[in-house]
Write a protein that holds these residues in place. Structure first.
Motif, short mmCIF file in Angstrom:
data_model
loop_
_atom_site.label_atom_id
_atom_site.label_comp_id
_atom_site.label_asym_id
_atom_site.label_seq_id
_atom_site.Cartn_x
_atom_site.Cartn_y
_atom_site.Cartn_z
N ALA A 1 37.30 -128.09 -18.84
CA ALA A 1 37.97 -127.19 -18.36
C ALA A 1 37.00 -125.69 -17.93
O ALA A 1 37.16 -125.33 -17.01
N LYS A 2 36.03 -125.50 -18.85
CA LYS A 2 35.09 -124.75 -18.49
C LYS A 2 34.17 -125.01 -17.56
O LYS A 2 34.09 -124.07 -16.85
N ALA A 3 33.58 -126.12 -17.47
CA ALA A 3 32.74 -126.48 -16.33
C ALA A 3 33.57 -126.44 -15.02
O ALA A 3 32.79 -126.19 -13.89
N LYS A 4 34.69 -126.65 -14.94
CA LYS A 4 35.31 -126.98 -13.71
C LYS A 4 35.60 -125.56 -13.15
O LYS A 4 35.47 -125.17 -12.01
N LEU A 5 35.92 -124.81 -14.12
CA LEU A 5 36.21 -123.23 -13.94
C LEU A 5 34.96 -122.49 -13.31
O LEU A 5 34.90 -121.74 -12.32
N HIS A 6 33.74 -122.98 -13.99
CA HIS A 6 32.41 -122.41 -13.50
C HIS A 6 32.17 -122.73 -12.21
O HIS A 6 31.72 -121.92 -11.16
N ALA A 7 32.51 -123.77 -11.72
CA ALA A 7 32.20 -124.33 -10.54
C ALA A 7 33.00 -123.98 -9.33
O ALA A 7 32.65 -123.15 -8.26
N PHE A 8 34.26 -123.39 -9.66
CA PHE A 8 35.64 -122.89 -9.21
C PHE A 8 35.06 -121.42 -8.85
O PHE A 8 34.78 -120.87 -7.63
N VAL A 9 34.61 -120.58 -9.65
CA VAL A 9 34.20 -119.23 -9.72
C VAL A 9 33.01 -119.26 -8.89
O VAL A 9 33.21 -118.21 -7.91
N ILE A 10 32.12 -119.94 -8.75
CA ILE A 10 30.73 -119.87 -8.28
C ILE A 10 31.00 -120.13 -6.92
O ILE A 10 30.40 -119.23 -5.88
N SER A 11 31.81 -120.97 -6.47
CA SER A 11 32.10 -121.37 -5.06
C SER A 11 32.91 -120.40 -4.52
O SER A 11 32.67 -119.90 -3.25
N ALA A 12 33.73 -119.68 -5.23
CA ALA A 12 34.67 -118.68 -4.45
C ALA A 12 33.74 -117.41 -4.40
O ALA A 12 33.84 -116.75 -3.15
N ILE A 13 32.64 -117.12 -5.13
CA ILE A 13 31.95 -115.93 -5.01
C ILE A 13 30.86 -116.30 -3.66
O ILE A 13 30.83 -115.38 -2.86
N PHE A 14 30.42 -117.42 -3.37
CA PHE A 14 29.98 -117.73 -2.39
C PHE A 14 30.46 -117.55 -1.18
O PHE A 14 30.11 -117.30 -0.09
N ALA A 15 31.78 -117.98 -1.03
CA ALA A 15 32.62 -118.05 0.12
C ALA A 15 32.95 -116.44 0.57
O ALA A 15 33.03 -116.04 1.60
N THR A 16 32.98 -115.80 -0.73
CA THR A 16 33.35 -114.18 -0.48
C THR A 16 32.26 -113.51 0.01
O THR A 16 32.24 -112.76 1.06
N LEU A 17 30.96 -113.91 -0.17
CA LEU A 17 29.78 -113.21 0.02
C LEU A 17 29.60 -113.51 1.87
O LEU A 17 29.21 -112.80 2.55
N ALA A 18 29.97 -115.01 1.90
CA ALA A 18 29.71 -115.29 3.46
C ALA A 18 30.89 -114.53 4.06
O ALA A 18 30.65 -114.11 5.54
N GLY A 19 32.23 -114.30 3.77
CA GLY A 19 33.00 -113.52 4.51
C GLY A 19 32.52 -111.97 4.70
O GLY A 19 32.88 -111.62 5.69
N CYS A 20 31.78 -111.57 3.92
CA CYS A 20 31.41 -110.11 3.95
C CYS A 20 30.33 -110.20 4.97
O CYS A 20 30.37 -109.23 5.96
N CYS A 21 29.37 -111.02 5.15
CA CYS A 21 28.31 -111.05 6.14
C CYS A 21 29.09 -111.46 7.36
O CYS A 21 28.57 -110.79 8.38
N PHE A 22 30.03 -112.05 7.70
CA PHE A 22 30.91 -112.60 8.67
C PHE A 22 31.22 -111.47 9.54
O PHE A 22 31.33 -110.89 10.41
N VAL A 23 32.13 -110.51 8.58
CA VAL A 23 32.87 -109.46 9.30
C VAL A 23 31.70 -108.34 9.61
O VAL A 23 31.73 -107.52 10.62
#
Length: 314
Positions: free
Chosen positions: A205-227
Motif C-alpha cells: 500500500a505504501k509503495a503504491k501510494l508513493h507512485a501515485f503521489v509522485i506521478s500526480a506531482i509530475f502531472a501538476t507541474l506539467a499543468g503549471c508549465c502548460f498554462v
C-alpha cells in the motif's frame, strides 16, 4: 550500485543531448511550440509510466492533476495577482496532499475498480471547474496575463523551449533516482505480483501510494508549465478525454520505458499536425494508426522495437 546506475540514467543524457541538438536546427515558431508542448506532455507521461509501467496501477484521473496545476496558477494570477512562479511552487505540495488523501482509499482497489475510482475523481473535478464560473471562468476557461519570459535575450517561444526542456530533464533525473532507489525496486516487485511482494515483506500500500503521489506531482507541474506557456486553460484540459490521452500516450510509447514516454507523447503532439489535411477524418485516421501500432507493437513502440533488435545483436 554503479553497475545499476549507468543504464538507469542513460535516457536522461539522451534526452538532454537531443534537446540541445534540436535547438541548433532552423525551426519555425510553430515547430518550437510543438517541441515545447512535447516537453510538457512528456512530464505527465513519465509520471504515468512510473504508476502504470513500474508500479502496475491504472489511473484515469491524471487529467485532473494536470488541470489542478493549471488552474491554481491561472486563478491565483488572474484573480488575485499572485506570482505564477510562486503559485507553481505552491501547487506541487497541494497536489501531493490531494493525491495522498484520495490515494489511500482508492489504491486499495485493483484492476478496473481502481480505474473507475480514478475516473470518478477526474469527472468530479472537471464538473467543478465547469460549474464554478465565478472562480474558474466556467466552460469558457481562464486567460493568464503574465510578463513574457525572455532568457538571455531570446524570444519568448525559445525561452519557454529551454525552460520546459530543463523541467523535462530534471523530471527524468528524479524518475531515474526513484527507480534506482529501494522504493523503485519495491514498485517493480508490485508490478510483477502484489501478493509475492507482500510475502517478501514489502509494504504494498505504501509503495503504491508513493507512485501515485509522485506521478500526480509530475502531472501538476506539467499543468503549471502548460498554462504559463499557453496563457489560457479550459476545463477540457482537466477532462476525462485528457486523462485517456495520457494513458494512451503511455501505452503507445511503451510501459516501463522513459524514452517510450516521450515517443508516446510525440505521437499525440506531432502526428495530428500532419493529419489536419484530412479535415473531418483526422480523428478516425489517428485512431486507426494507433490501432495498427498496438497490433504490430503490442508492448509499445520503444520496448517492442528494442525486443526485436536484441536477437539480431546476439
Amino acid at each position: 550500485m554503479r553497475k545499476h546506475l549507468g543504464p538507469t540514467y542513460v535516457p536522461v543524457l539522451i534526452v538532454a543531448a537531443s534537446i540541445v541538438l534540436v535547438s541548433l536546427l532552423p525551426l519555425t515558431n510553430f515547430q518550437v511550440r510543438m517541441a515545447t508542448l512535447l516537453f510538457i506532455f512528456s512530464v505527465v507521461v513519465l509520471g504515468k509510466n512510473l504508476l502504470m509501467g513500474y508500479a502496475g496501477q491504472i489511473s484515469l484521473g491524471h487529467g485532473a492533476f494536470f488541470g489542478l496545476g493549471g488552474y491554481v496558477v491561472a486563478v491565483g494570477a488572474a484573480r488575485y495577482g499572485l506570482s505564477p512562479w510562486l503559485l507553481t511552487a505552491g501547487s506541487l505540495p497541494i497536489a501531493g496532499i490531494v493525491a495522498w488523501i484520495i490515494g489511500r482509499p482508492i489504491l486499495k482497489l485493483r484492476g478496473y475498480h481502481l480505474a473507475m475510482a480514478t475516473l470518478a475523481f477526474g469527472s468530479i473535478f472537471a464538473m467543478f471547474l465547469t460549474n464554478a464560473v465565478d472562480l474558474t471562468g466556467g466552460p469558457d476557461g481562464l486567460a493568464l496575463d503574465m510578463a513574457s519570459v525572455r532568457l538571455f535575450g531570446m524570444t519568448s517561444r525559445w525561452s519557454w523551449y529551454w525552460v520546459c526542456g530543463l523541467v523535462l530533464v530534471v523530471v527524468m533525473y528524479l524518475l531515474a533516482s526513484v527507480l534506482d532507489s529501494p522504493t523503485g525496486r519495491e514498485m517493480r516487485a508490485i508490478h510483477d505480483s502484489e501478493t509475492a511482494a507482500g510475502v517478501l515483506g514489502i509494504d504494498v500500500a505504501k509503495a503504491k501510494l508513493h507512485a501515485f503521489v509522485i506521478s500526480a506531482i509530475f502531472a501538476t507541474l506539467a499543468g503549471c508549465c502548460f498554462v504559463m506557456f499557453d496563457r489560457y486553460i479550459t476545463p477540457h484540459s482537466a477532462g476525462i478525454l485528457r486523462s485517456i490521452e495520457f494513458v494512451t500516450m503511455t501505452v503507445v510509447g511503451g510501459l516501463g520505458s522513459p524514452i517510450g514516454s516521450i515517443v508516446g507523447a510525440a505521437i499525440f503532439v506531432v502526428l495530428p499536425q500532419f493529419l489536419t489535411v484530412f479535415h473531418e477524418y483526422e480523428q478516425a485516421i489517428l485512431g486507426l494508426i494507433l490501432i495498427v501500432i498496438l497490433v504490430l507493437l503490442p508492448k509499445g513502440i520503444v520496448p517492442s522495437i528494442a525486443a526485436r533488435l536484441r536477437p539480431r545483436r546476439a
